[in-house]
Design an enzyme around this catalytic site. Structure first.
Site, PDB file in Angstrom:
ATOM      1  CG  ASP A 285      -1.926   1.086   1.229  1.00 54.90           C
ATOM      2  OD1 ASP A 285      -2.499   1.363   0.166  1.00 54.90           O
ATOM      3  OD2 ASP A 285      -2.145   1.692   2.294  1.00 54.90           O
ATOM      4  CB  CYS A 336      -5.410   6.622  -1.081  1.00 53.44           C
ATOM      5  SG  CYS A 336      -4.072   7.522  -0.274  1.00 53.44           S
TER       6      CYS A 336
END
Length: 414
Positions: A285, A336
């Site tokens: 991530d 993100c």
């Protein structure tokens, strides 16, 4: 809708991750919504459902639900204003200005300081750029907030209704570690990795530990998870989150994941760096520009050089991840952000750079396909997930899954 317009809007849905290691009392949620409906004179409570056992999705109040504004202005910082729009109360440190005649128990209107120029403790109405984000009940006096010489703590304003009309539901309703406010794409990301018992799993950029704890919960504490972050304070936060969630299968380390693979390493147990082919599954991530966060209320300016710096780090991390993954293992890459360079182009680069890497379906699918014409074929872009305003016939997505933050997920096997 253009992505630049989309990111400044508040999502129409709120998601929470339910900790499946602990009992969840759904009646408490129902009671909270019923009490709010009485307070707001609403005919119905908002719809909510569990997408899976560990994922709760709440929708907005009906359009006709409202609350009369007070005309009394309280200004909060932009980050707090965004949180209020998502259904949060206002905590004391975020309050920037409050008129002297305000008293605890009064109804107040909450405004976000969009320019970051409001001086803390301002006594007159703020004349800078601001946005109304909700109305609530003041819980602290001006003296408590600004004038008693002590850093204020706790809830300063109990939010009645955000301007977004999302319900005021938050983690504090339950004991710590039972419920976690987490965006749907972040939850989906862990589902894609699919942690199972007895697997050796690496979370390369683990702070603040939301996905780390999710993986531990999914495996029912039977996986062997190593979580890495290069900042000591963040590693401590990961430990604290694991303790609160009852996750006991995680070993955190403070280390730079761009250097976490070494041919000279003797094994996993000694900590990083690790030898090649060490992990069954890896979650990357990656640190990113964060341009998918919503709503973006403050004026965020990012230089081209700053944007380019993220892809440099992401490629270093990906290089280490590929080396550390066992043959046949699964690597999940996520961000993100909404930029092509950090998403589709990064995937295209990885497939070209590492011939032993294969793009596989990032299932379960709740986001749309990757963008066309930016490095991935139709056969490839349908394998990834992009959460954003785009509507693509290649894979149509219901609004309740699409209207969250901007996010990207790709899965690989080696």
């Amino acid at each position: 809708m253009d992505v630049s317009d989309w990111v400044i809007q508040c999502p129409k849905y709120t998601t929470f991750r339910i900790n499946i290691l602990k009992p969840f009392n759904s009646k408490k949620l129902q009671e909270t919504l019923v009490n709010q409906s009485i307070e707001l004179n609403a005919k119905h409570i908002p719809d909510y459902n569990c997408l899976k056992q560990d994922c709760l999705i709440l929708s907005q109040w009906d359009e006709d639900v409202g609350v009369e504004t007070s005309g009394i202005e309280v200004v909060v910082d932009a980050a707090c204003a965004a949180a209020v729009l998502r259904g949060a109360h206002v905590f004391a440190p975020a309050v920037m200005s409050l008129t002297p005649n305000c008293k605890a128990g009064m109804k107040v209107d909450i405004y976000g300081d969009l320019e970051g120029k409001c001086k803390r403790g301002l006594k007159v109405p703020y004349d800078g750029e601001k946005l109304y984000v909700g109305t609530g009940i003041l819980k602290m006096s001006r003296f408590e907030l600004f004038d008693n010489g002590v850093q204020p703590k706790g809830i300063a304003i109990h939010t009645l209704l955000p301007a977004s009309k999302l319900p005021v539901v938050n983690e504090t309703m339950y004991p710590k570690g039972y419920l976690l406010l987490q965006n749907l794409p972040s939850i989906v990301c862990s589902w894609v990795l699919n942690a199972q018992a007895d697997e050796y799993i690496l979370d390369m950029c683990a702070a603040p530990g939301n996905k780390t704890t999710h993986l531990g919960e999914m495996s029912k504490n039977k996986a062997f998870i190593i979580a890495i972050d290069k900042t000591p304070q963040k590693v401590l936060k990961i430990q604290e989150k694991c303790e609160a969630h009852g996750v006991t299968c995680v070993t955190p380390y403070c280390f730079d994941s761009t250097k976490c693979c070494s041919e000279d390493s003797s094994g996993i147990n000694g900590g990083p760096p690790f030898p090649p082919d060490s992990f069954d599954k890896i979650l990357l991530d990656a640190p990113c520009s964060g341009l998918g966060q919503r709503p973006q209320l403050g004026k965020k300016v990012m230089s081209l050089n700053m944007l380019k710096s993220y892809t440099i780090v992401q490629k270093k991390l990906m290089t280490n991840a590929v080396k550390l993954l066992k043959p046949g293992g699964r690597l999940v890459y996520s961000t993100c952000t909404t930029t092509v360079d950090e998403n589709e182009a990064l995937v295209s680069w990885a497939l070209e750079k590492f011939p032993n890497l294969k793009l596989i379906p990032a299932e379960p699918f709740h986001g749309g396909p990757g963008l066309p014409g930016v490095g991935l074929s139709d056969e490839q872009r349908v394998l990834v997930q992009r959460f954003g305003p785009e509507i693509d016939e290649l894979r149509l997505v219901e609004e309740k899954y699409r209207d969250h933050i901007g996010f990207f997920i790709a899965a690989f096997s080696k």
